[in-house]
Design a protein around this motif. Structure first.
Motif, mmCIF file in Angstrom:
data_model
loop_
_atom_site.group_PDB
_atom_site.id
_atom_site.type_symbol
_atom_site.label_atom_id
_atom_site.label_comp_id
_atom_site.label_asym_id
_atom_site.label_seq_id
_atom_site.Cartn_x
_atom_site.Cartn_y
_atom_site.Cartn_z
ATOM 1 N N LEU A 1 0.817 -1.171 0.058
ATOM 2 C CA LEU A 1 0.161 0.164 0.102
ATOM 3 C C LEU A 1 0.875 1.150 0.028
ATOM 4 O O LEU A 1 1.004 2.087 -0.784
ATOM 5 N N LEU A 2 1.899 1.328 0.898
ATOM 6 C CA LEU A 2 2.920 2.463 1.109
ATOM 7 C C LEU A 2 3.723 2.885 -0.262
ATOM 8 O O LEU A 2 3.833 3.956 -0.792
ATOM 9 N N VAL A 3 4.038 1.706 -1.063
ATOM 10 C CA VAL A 3 4.748 1.674 -2.367
ATOM 11 C C VAL A 3 3.835 2.404 -3.472
ATOM 12 O O VAL A 3 4.240 3.084 -4.269
ATOM 13 N N LEU B 1 -7.811 6.801 -4.888
ATOM 14 C CA LEU B 1 -7.070 5.343 -5.052
ATOM 15 C C LEU B 1 -8.243 4.089 -4.774
ATOM 16 O O LEU B 1 -8.821 4.254 -4.017
ATOM 17 N N ASP B 2 -8.095 3.616 -5.734
ATOM 18 C CA ASP B 2 -8.998 2.379 -5.772
ATOM 19 C C ASP B 2 -8.000 0.950 -5.092
ATOM 20 O O ASP B 2 -7.384 0.477 -5.935
ATOM 21 N N LEU B 3 -8.214 0.748 -3.888
ATOM 22 C CA LEU B 3 -7.235 -0.281 -3.384
ATOM 23 C C LEU B 3 -7.437 -1.712 -4.005
ATOM 24 O O LEU B 3 -6.615 -2.358 -3.979
ATOM 25 N N ARG B 4 -8.703 -2.036 -4.010
ATOM 26 C CA ARG B 4 -9.028 -3.391 -4.681
ATOM 27 C C ARG B 4 -8.508 -3.519 -5.962
ATOM 28 O O ARG B 4 -7.853 -4.434 -6.275
ATOM 29 N N ASP B 5 -8.492 -2.471 -6.906
ATOM 30 C CA ASP B 5 -7.898 -2.428 -8.224
ATOM 31 C C ASP B 5 -6.343 -2.662 -8.100
ATOM 32 O O ASP B 5 -5.850 -3.414 -8.647
ATOM 33 N N TRP B 6 -5.674 -1.980 -7.075
ATOM 34 C CA TRP B 6 -4.324 -2.082 -7.041
ATOM 35 C C TRP B 6 -3.860 -3.458 -6.566
ATOM 36 O O TRP B 6 -3.050 -4.237 -6.979
ATOM 37 N N PHE B 7 -4.697 -4.044 -5.431
ATOM 38 C CA PHE B 7 -4.352 -5.459 -5.071
ATOM 39 C C PHE B 7 -4.793 -6.490 -5.881
ATOM 40 O O PHE B 7 -4.305 -7.526 -6.229
ATOM 41 N N THR B 8 -5.795 -5.965 -7.040
ATOM 42 C CA THR B 8 -6.100 -6.937 -7.780
ATOM 43 C C THR B 8 -4.899 -7.086 -9.164
ATOM 44 O O THR B 8 -4.579 -7.993 -9.523
ATOM 45 N N GLN B 9 -4.369 -5.983 -9.406
ATOM 46 C CA GLN B 9 -3.147 -5.896 -10.235
ATOM 47 C C GLN B 9 -2.206 -6.595 -9.735
ATOM 48 O O GLN B 9 -1.341 -7.287 -10.599
ATOM 49 N N LEU B 10 -1.890 -6.677 -8.487
ATOM 50 C CA LEU B 10 -0.778 -7.664 -7.729
ATOM 51 C C LEU B 10 -1.071 -9.049 -7.711
ATOM 52 O O LEU B 10 -0.343 -9.870 -7.206
ATOM 53 N N ASN C 1 -10.982 -4.241 5.067
ATOM 54 C CA ASN C 1 -11.468 -3.171 5.741
ATOM 55 C C ASN C 1 -10.467 -2.549 6.642
ATOM 56 O O ASN C 1 -10.493 -1.252 6.718
ATOM 57 N N GLY C 2 -9.482 -3.206 7.172
ATOM 58 C CA GLY C 2 -8.325 -2.720 7.790
ATOM 59 C C GLY C 2 -7.515 -1.906 6.743
ATOM 60 O O GLY C 2 -7.034 -0.953 7.273
ATOM 61 N N LEU C 3 -7.368 -2.267 5.599
ATOM 62 C CA LEU C 3 -6.383 -1.457 4.557
ATOM 63 C C LEU C 3 -7.139 -0.253 4.201
ATOM 64 O O LEU C 3 -6.841 0.711 3.799
ATOM 65 N N HIS C 4 -8.503 -0.281 4.153
ATOM 66 C CA HIS C 4 -9.406 0.955 3.783
ATOM 67 C C HIS C 4 -9.267 1.812 4.962
ATOM 68 O O HIS C 4 -9.284 3.199 4.863
ATOM 69 N N ALA C 5 -9.350 1.079 6.152
ATOM 70 C CA ALA C 5 -9.055 2.054 7.208
ATOM 71 C C ALA C 5 -7.766 3.143 7.420
ATOM 72 O O ALA C 5 -7.862 4.060 7.638
ATOM 73 N N VAL C 6 -6.590 2.213 6.917
ATOM 74 C CA VAL C 6 -5.461 2.678 6.721
ATOM 75 C C VAL C 6 -5.266 4.011 5.913
ATOM 76 O O VAL C 6 -4.924 5.091 6.028
ATOM 77 N N LEU C 7 -6.110 3.727 4.494
ATOM 78 C CA LEU C 7 -6.269 4.694 3.438
ATOM 79 C C LEU C 7 -7.116 5.916 4.022
ATOM 80 O O LEU C 7 -6.417 7.121 3.775
#
Length: 136
Positions: A84-86, A99-108, A120-126
């Motif tokens: 996420l930080l990178v 930023l679309d978190l799900r899209d980023w982790f889908t790409q990965l 939910n935790g990562l969304h809370a961080v964002l």
């Protein structure tokens, strides 16, 4: 939104993984590269609420760009935080908010491994990042 060089490196590294075991190993390695937080930064004020595991986040503005540092007790989550930080380092707060978190982790290739609580935790961080970088 264009990707930073480190974010592109992350995508390339994960694209080479064929199986989940390889991705999990790579995820742990990314977590180990996370810049450690000072003990003094692991305060209640820096804690991100909404995560099952304990997560701390600090933000500094350097020459108009936001730089984040994060830490967690959970190994897998440290890897996810590193990724996420990178992705977010140096983004202006307007792009952070979009930023679309799900899209980023889908790409990965990691979206399927994001349990609802981790997601939910990562969304809370964002969200916390957006609060830290937002006006006022």
């Amino acid at each position: 939104m264009s990707l930073s060089a480190p974010a592109q490196q992350a995508l390339q590294a994960f694209a080479q993984c064929q199986a989940w075991e390889q991705r999990a190993r790579l995820l742990m390695q990314w977590g180990e590269q996370l810049e450690p937080l000072d003990h003094a930064d692991k305060t209640e004020a820096n804690r991100v609420h909404g995560c099952e595991s304990r997560v701390w986040l600090v933000a500094d503005q350097v020459e108009g760009q936001w730089r984040f540092k994060a830490s967690s007790d959970a190994r897998l989550l440290r890897g996810l935080l590193a990724l996420l930080l990178v992705r977010v380092q140096g983004l202006p707060s307007t792009q952070l908010a979009e930023l679309d978190l799900r899209d980023w982790f889908t790409q990965l290739g990691l979206a399927r491994q994001l349990s609802p609580s981790r997601s939910n935790g990562l969304h809370a961080v964002l969200l916390r990042m957006a609060q830290l970088t937002g006006p006022g």
